[in-house]
Motif scaffolding. Structure first.
Motif, short mmCIF file in Angstrom:
data_model
loop_
_atom_site.label_atom_id
_atom_site.label_comp_id
_atom_site.label_asym_id
_atom_site.label_seq_id
_atom_site.Cartn_x
_atom_site.Cartn_y
_atom_site.Cartn_z
N TYR A 118 0.88 -1.18 0.00
CA TYR A 118 0.00 0.00 0.00
C TYR A 118 0.91 1.23 0.00
N PRO A 119 0.79 2.10 -1.01
CA PRO A 119 1.82 3.13 -1.17
C PRO A 119 1.63 4.40 -0.34
N LEU A 120 0.46 4.60 0.27
CA LEU A 120 0.26 5.83 1.06
C LEU A 120 0.53 5.51 2.53
N LEU A 121 1.70 5.94 2.99
CA LEU A 121 2.12 5.58 4.35
C LEU A 121 2.02 6.76 5.31
N THR A 122 2.26 7.94 4.80
CA THR A 122 2.29 9.13 5.66
C THR A 122 1.19 10.11 5.24
N ALA A 123 0.96 11.08 6.11
CA ALA A 123 -0.01 12.13 5.76
C ALA A 123 0.44 12.84 4.48
N ALA A 124 1.73 13.07 4.34
CA ALA A 124 2.23 13.77 3.15
C ALA A 124 1.91 12.97 1.88
N ASP A 125 2.02 11.65 1.94
CA ASP A 125 1.67 10.81 0.77
C ASP A 125 0.21 11.03 0.37
N ALA A 126 -0.67 11.03 1.36
CA ALA A 126 -2.10 11.18 1.06
C ALA A 126 -2.41 12.61 0.60
N LEU A 127 -1.77 13.57 1.23
CA LEU A 127 -2.04 14.97 0.85
C LEU A 127 -1.57 15.25 -0.58
N LEU B 129 -8.11 14.40 4.21
CA LEU B 129 -7.23 13.39 4.81
C LEU B 129 -7.96 12.64 5.92
N LEU B 130 -7.89 11.31 5.87
CA LEU B 130 -8.30 10.51 7.02
C LEU B 130 -7.05 10.27 7.84
N ALA B 131 -6.96 10.96 8.96
CA ALA B 131 -5.78 10.82 9.83
C ALA B 131 -6.08 9.74 10.86
N ASP B 132 -5.67 8.52 10.54
CA ASP B 132 -5.76 7.43 11.51
C ASP B 132 -4.47 7.48 12.31
N LEU B 133 -4.58 7.91 13.57
CA LEU B 133 -3.37 8.20 14.35
C LEU B 133 -2.56 6.93 14.59
N TYR B 134 -3.24 5.79 14.59
CA TYR B 134 -2.53 4.50 14.74
C TYR B 134 -1.70 4.20 13.50
N HIS B 135 -2.34 4.22 12.33
CA HIS B 135 -1.60 3.89 11.11
C HIS B 135 -0.42 4.84 10.91
N LEU B 136 -0.67 6.15 11.15
CA LEU B 136 0.40 7.14 10.94
C LEU B 136 1.59 6.85 11.86
N ALA B 137 1.28 6.58 13.14
CA ALA B 137 2.37 6.34 14.10
C ALA B 137 3.13 5.07 13.75
N VAL B 138 2.41 4.02 13.40
CA VAL B 138 3.09 2.75 13.07
C VAL B 138 3.98 2.93 11.84
N ASN B 139 3.56 3.80 10.93
CA ASN B 139 4.37 4.05 9.73
C ASN B 139 5.50 5.04 9.97
N GLY B 140 5.63 5.53 11.22
CA GLY B 140 6.75 6.41 11.55
C GLY B 140 6.51 7.87 11.23
N ASP B 141 5.25 8.25 10.94
CA ASP B 141 4.98 9.66 10.69
C ASP B 141 5.05 10.43 12.01
N ASP B 142 5.24 11.74 11.90
CA ASP B 142 5.28 12.59 13.09
C ASP B 142 3.85 13.12 13.31
N VAL B 143 3.10 12.39 14.12
CA VAL B 143 1.67 12.68 14.26
C VAL B 143 1.42 14.06 14.86
N ASP B 144 2.23 14.44 15.84
CA ASP B 144 2.05 15.78 16.44
C ASP B 144 2.23 16.87 15.37
N ARG B 145 3.20 16.67 14.51
CA ARG B 145 3.44 17.66 13.45
C ARG B 145 2.30 17.67 12.44
N VAL B 146 1.80 16.48 12.11
CA VAL B 146 0.67 16.39 11.16
C VAL B 146 -0.51 17.19 11.72
#
Ligand SMILES: O=C(O)C(=O)CO
Length: 264
Positions: free
Chosen positions: A158-167, A184-201
């Protein structure tokens, strides 16, 4: 906190048959539900659709979100949006999904992007995705609803891993189709597991977040069972002016009814 919660009945209350889940959600004290695509087929029989609509109506809950048909989810599929060979099925499903949404006043439809496939180049898949998301946004727009694009974890291709990918995808769709109703659907679990910076998002993109879902990690269970700072992130969303629903999309570590004590 004034945040509004909606219970994802595709991952909670799975102890019960699907059509009994909305009433169980109501008994647990909630008034909103969301579902992944609840049928085996992209275009189910009218009677199946009627039974689904009735279960939600009779339970007295609001359907706040519905995923478009996403293929064989247990088998690993994560959407048809970018899958050229199955684009027709996605398009056949559009009117059915939006039709259900219209009957139930559903404001959001989640369009899972789809895994990379061997039968097409990534660039071709991304072209098809922009077209399909544009069509989805036009269909949802007819009833005043929004289409969601979600980064997901746990699916290798699945190629969309971060908020930036989806945006970036949303930007392409909006440039090509001039549709404001894609978010954007911000699933805080998926974003965190993928290593995104959720606070920054949350800090940088709160205005583009059209829906939020939560689960703790590791484990994808209810908040408090893992290490994610979900309470602080929910506070940040509220302080930042997020007024949408928070989808409870976690696998309860106990029974579903016993999994809500973490709420503040
Ligand atoms: O597949 C998942 O994990 C999802 O969150 C679908 O919406």
């Amino acid at each position: 906190m004034m945040l509004r919660y909606t219970v994802n009945c595709s991952i909670l209350f799975t102890e019960l048959p699907l059509l009994e889940r909305p009433a169980a959600v109501r008994r647990a004290g909630f008034d909103a539900v969301e579902f992944w695509w609840p049928f085996a087929e992209a275009v189910p029989a009218d009677a199946e659709i009627d039974a689904f609509v009735r279960a939600i109506d009779d339970a007295g809950v609001q359907l706040t979100g519905l995923n478009f048909f996403a293929g064989d989810m247990p088998g690993g599929d994560r959407g048809l949006v970018s899958w050229p060979k199955r684009s027709g099925e996605f398009r056949d499903n559009l009117d059915v999904t939006v039709g259900i949404g219209e009957r139930l006043g559903c404001g959001a439809f989640n369009a899972l992007y789809g895994n990379r496939v061997d039968s097409a180049q990534p660039a071709e898949q991304d072209e098809v995705a922009v077209e399909n998301l544009g069509l989805a946004a036009q269909a949802a727009g007819r009833i005043g609803s929004v289409v969601l694009v979600e980064p997901v974890s746990g699916a290798e291709r699945y190629p969309l891993l971060t908020a930036a990918d989806a945006l970036a995808v949303i930007d392409r769709v909006q440039a090509a189709y001039d549709v404001p109703n894609v978010g954007l659907l911000a699933d805080l679990y998926h974003l965190a597991v993928n290593g995104d910076d959720v606070d920054r998002v949350i800090a940088q993109h709160i205005d583009r977040i059209a829906h939020v879902q939560i689960a703790d990690a590791p484990g994808r269970h209810e908040p408090g069972t893992g290490t994610l700072p979900l309470q602080a992130q929910l506070s940040a969303l509220e302080a930042g002016g997020y007024t949408g629903f928070i989808g409870l999309e976690y696998k309860p570590s106990t029974t579903s009814v016993d999994s809500f004590d973490w709420r503040i």
